[in-house]
Design an enzyme around this catalytic site. Sequence first.
Site, PDB file in Angstrom:
ATOM      1  N   THR A 117     -63.897  43.930  12.628  1.00 12.28           N
ATOM      2  CA  THR A 117     -64.112  42.540  12.247  1.00 12.28           C
ATOM      3  C   THR A 117     -65.255  42.477  11.246  1.00 12.28           C
ATOM      4  O   THR A 117     -66.143  43.323  11.290  1.00 12.28           O
ATOM      5  CB  THR A 117     -64.512  41.784  13.538  1.00 12.28           C
ATOM      6  OG1 THR A 117     -63.375  41.753  14.375  1.00 12.28           O
ATOM      7  CG2 THR A 117     -65.040  40.394  13.297  1.00 12.28           C
ATOM      8  N   ARG A 148     -52.653  35.818  20.854  1.00 14.43           N
ATOM      9  CA  ARG A 148     -53.998  36.064  21.407  1.00 14.43           C
ATOM     10  C   ARG A 148     -55.066  35.611  20.397  1.00 14.43           C
ATOM     11  O   ARG A 148     -55.001  35.921  19.213  1.00 14.43           O
ATOM     12  CB  ARG A 148     -54.161  37.552  21.713  1.00 14.43           C
ATOM     13  CG  ARG A 148     -55.547  37.942  22.247  1.00 14.43           C
ATOM     14  CD  ARG A 148     -56.447  38.478  21.157  1.00 14.43           C
ATOM     15  NE  ARG A 148     -57.686  39.044  21.689  1.00 14.43           N
ATOM     16  CZ  ARG A 148     -58.731  39.390  20.947  1.00 14.43           C
ATOM     17  NH1 ARG A 148     -58.691  39.248  19.644  1.00 14.43           N
ATOM     18  NH2 ARG A 148     -59.811  39.889  21.484  1.00 14.43           N
ATOM     19  N   VAL A 149     -56.021  34.863  20.879  1.00 15.59           N
ATOM     20  CA  VAL A 149     -57.147  34.479  20.031  1.00 15.59           C
ATOM     21  C   VAL A 149     -58.412  35.051  20.658  1.00 15.59           C
ATOM     22  O   VAL A 149     -58.655  34.866  21.846  1.00 15.59           O
ATOM     23  CB  VAL A 149     -57.264  32.943  19.910  1.00 15.59           C
ATOM     24  CG1 VAL A 149     -58.480  32.563  19.078  1.00 15.59           C
ATOM     25  CG2 VAL A 149     -55.997  32.364  19.290  1.00 15.59           C
ATOM     26  N   GLY A 150     -59.199  35.752  19.856  1.00 15.97           N
ATOM     27  CA  GLY A 150     -60.440  36.333  20.365  1.00 15.97           C
ATOM     28  C   GLY A 150     -61.614  35.387  20.163  1.00 15.97           C
ATOM     29  O   GLY A 150     -61.449  34.173  20.024  1.00 15.97           O
ATOM     30  N   ASP A 151     -62.790  35.952  20.138  1.00 11.27           N
ATOM     31  CA  ASP A 151     -64.009  35.151  19.990  1.00 11.27           C
ATOM     32  C   ASP A 151     -64.239  34.672  18.552  1.00 11.27           C
ATOM     33  O   ASP A 151     -64.859  33.628  18.329  1.00 11.27           O
ATOM     34  CB  ASP A 151     -65.225  35.999  20.376  1.00 11.27           C
ATOM     35  CG  ASP A 151     -65.348  37.217  19.452  1.00 11.27           C
ATOM     36  OD1 ASP A 151     -64.419  38.042  19.445  1.00 11.27           O
ATOM     37  OD2 ASP A 151     -66.347  37.308  18.699  1.00 11.27           O
ATOM     38  N   THR A 159     -69.480  40.551  16.867  1.00 13.65           N
ATOM     39  CA  THR A 159     -68.353  41.480  16.846  1.00 13.65           C
ATOM     40  C   THR A 159     -68.339  42.269  18.142  1.00 13.65           C
ATOM     41  O   THR A 159     -69.377  42.502  18.744  1.00 13.65           O
ATOM     42  CB  THR A 159     -68.435  42.428  15.621  1.00 13.65           C
ATOM     43  OG1 THR A 159     -67.501  43.499  15.807  1.00 13.65           O
ATOM     44  CG2 THR A 159     -69.818  43.032  15.436  1.00 13.65           C
ATOM     45  N   GLY A 160     -67.137  42.663  18.554  1.00 10.77           N
ATOM     46  CA  GLY A 160     -66.986  43.399  19.810  1.00 10.77           C
ATOM     47  C   GLY A 160     -65.768  42.891  20.551  1.00 10.77           C
ATOM     48  O   GLY A 160     -64.897  42.237  19.949  1.00 10.77           O
ATOM     49  N   HIS A 161     -65.693  43.167  21.834  1.00  3.53           N
ATOM     50  CA  HIS A 161     -64.542  42.779  22.647  1.00  3.53           C
ATOM     51  C   HIS A 161     -64.496  41.259  22.804  1.00  3.53           C
ATOM     52  O   HIS A 161     -65.320  40.662  23.509  1.00  3.53           O
ATOM     53  CB  HIS A 161     -64.655  43.467  24.015  1.00  3.53           C
ATOM     54  CG  HIS A 161     -63.514  43.193  24.914  1.00  3.53           C
ATOM     55  ND1 HIS A 161     -63.660  42.970  26.258  1.00  3.53           N
ATOM     56  CD2 HIS A 161     -62.188  43.107  24.666  1.00  3.53           C
ATOM     57  CE1 HIS A 161     -62.477  42.752  26.798  1.00  3.53           C
ATOM     58  NE2 HIS A 161     -61.568  42.842  25.856  1.00  3.53           N
ATOM     59  N   GLY A 162     -63.530  40.633  22.134  1.00  2.07           N
ATOM     60  CA  GLY A 162     -63.482  39.177  22.062  1.00  2.07           C
ATOM     61  C   GLY A 162     -63.504  38.488  23.407  1.00  2.07           C
ATOM     62  O   GLY A 162     -64.204  37.484  23.601  1.00  2.07           O
TER      63      GLY A 162
HETATM   64  N1  ASP Z   1     -64.226  40.305  18.248  1.00  2.03           N
HETATM   65  C1  ASP Z   1     -62.975  40.688  17.649  1.00  2.03           C
HETATM   66  C2  ASP Z   1     -61.842  40.243  18.523  1.00  2.03           C
HETATM   67  O1  ASP Z   1     -61.917  40.444  19.716  1.00  2.03           O
HETATM   68  C3  ASP Z   1     -62.872  42.159  17.420  1.00  2.03           C
HETATM   69  C4  ASP Z   1     -64.062  42.783  16.765  1.00  2.03           C
HETATM   70  O2  ASP Z   1     -65.143  42.236  16.701  1.00  2.03           O
HETATM   71  O3  ASP Z   1     -63.920  43.895  16.269  1.00  2.03           O
HETATM   72  O4  ASP Z   1     -60.869  39.755  18.027  1.00  2.03           O
END
Ligand code: ASP
Length: 310
Positions: free
Chosen positions: A169, A197-200, A220-223
């Site tokens: 991201t 699916r919608v992340g953060d 950024t990271g696990h949404g």
């Molecule tokens: N945060 C993003 C998501 O979960 C992924 C990422 O940050 O790499 O969609």
Amino acid sequence: MKAVLVVHGGAWAIPDELAEASVKGVKAAASEGYRVLGTGGSALDAVEKAVRAMEDNPVFDAGHGAVLNADGEVELDAIIMDGQTLGSGAVSCVQNIANPVSLARAVMEKTDHVMLTSRGANLFAERIGFKTAPTETLVTAYERREWEKAKEYGAGVKELFHSQLCHDTVGAVAVDSCGNVACATSTGGIRNKMVGRVGDSPVIGAGGYADNRSGAVSCTGHGESILKVTLARLIIFHIEQGKEVEDAVALSLRYMDERVHSGGGAIAVSPSGQWAATFTTERMAWAAAEQGTLWYGLNPQERVQDKPVQ
Ligand code: ASP
């Protein structure tokens, strides 16, 4: 006032084969965004410019280079936020758009809403004559290969996340010479994610937040984990409580790790120009431009001074 721009290219276990291109990409994006600030441009224009540069760069999972979902399609999420007005715009699950950050800005400026999703976002794009891009032009040969591999091994989103295999991201934060802050985040999400699916990333307070009274953040990271702790707003909360920007980011990432056992990263800037680029994953490509100097890093604790930004 001191103008600063910071960008990230995603917090994850960036493999060596992508390391150089990722660093090059964030340095180029930071320079582009900073040039906007240098010519008197706004923080909002600068973060949009920097994120567009990374959306156009196929090494990142945003715009060109985005990951594929379970159906082999590209669904993109993005947010942009103006710290002066708290105006914000976002799109989620949008297709056939190479620069979703600019569509998010159009949502902010041309509608009464904060987020448009999926078909609605695409219909809006069509209505305002926004440039579209066929999916095949957004997908790289690298992603096609990785997606086939992921399908073959039946890896779900969880497994992929735990092996930290697929996130880059992009995001930017800036403060301009008037002291206005802004943030922007853009992503293709996670490889093999469920359709819809919608992340953060496009969610205000999770993937990004900007307020002239405290600062601007892009995460950024696990949404799913970031959403649970509303990471961007948590960082802002700590700044509001008087923490230094760097401490606010570190404390919030530590909280996310303790509470939902997830690593991640964030960039932040305050109206006075304090900034941070911090992560708890193996790597995060980032770059920051301030007072004519470019800084960058990839590995933990790495902070390298580059040649002056032109
Ligand atoms: N945060 C993003 C998501 O979960 C992924 C990422 O940050 O790499 O969609």
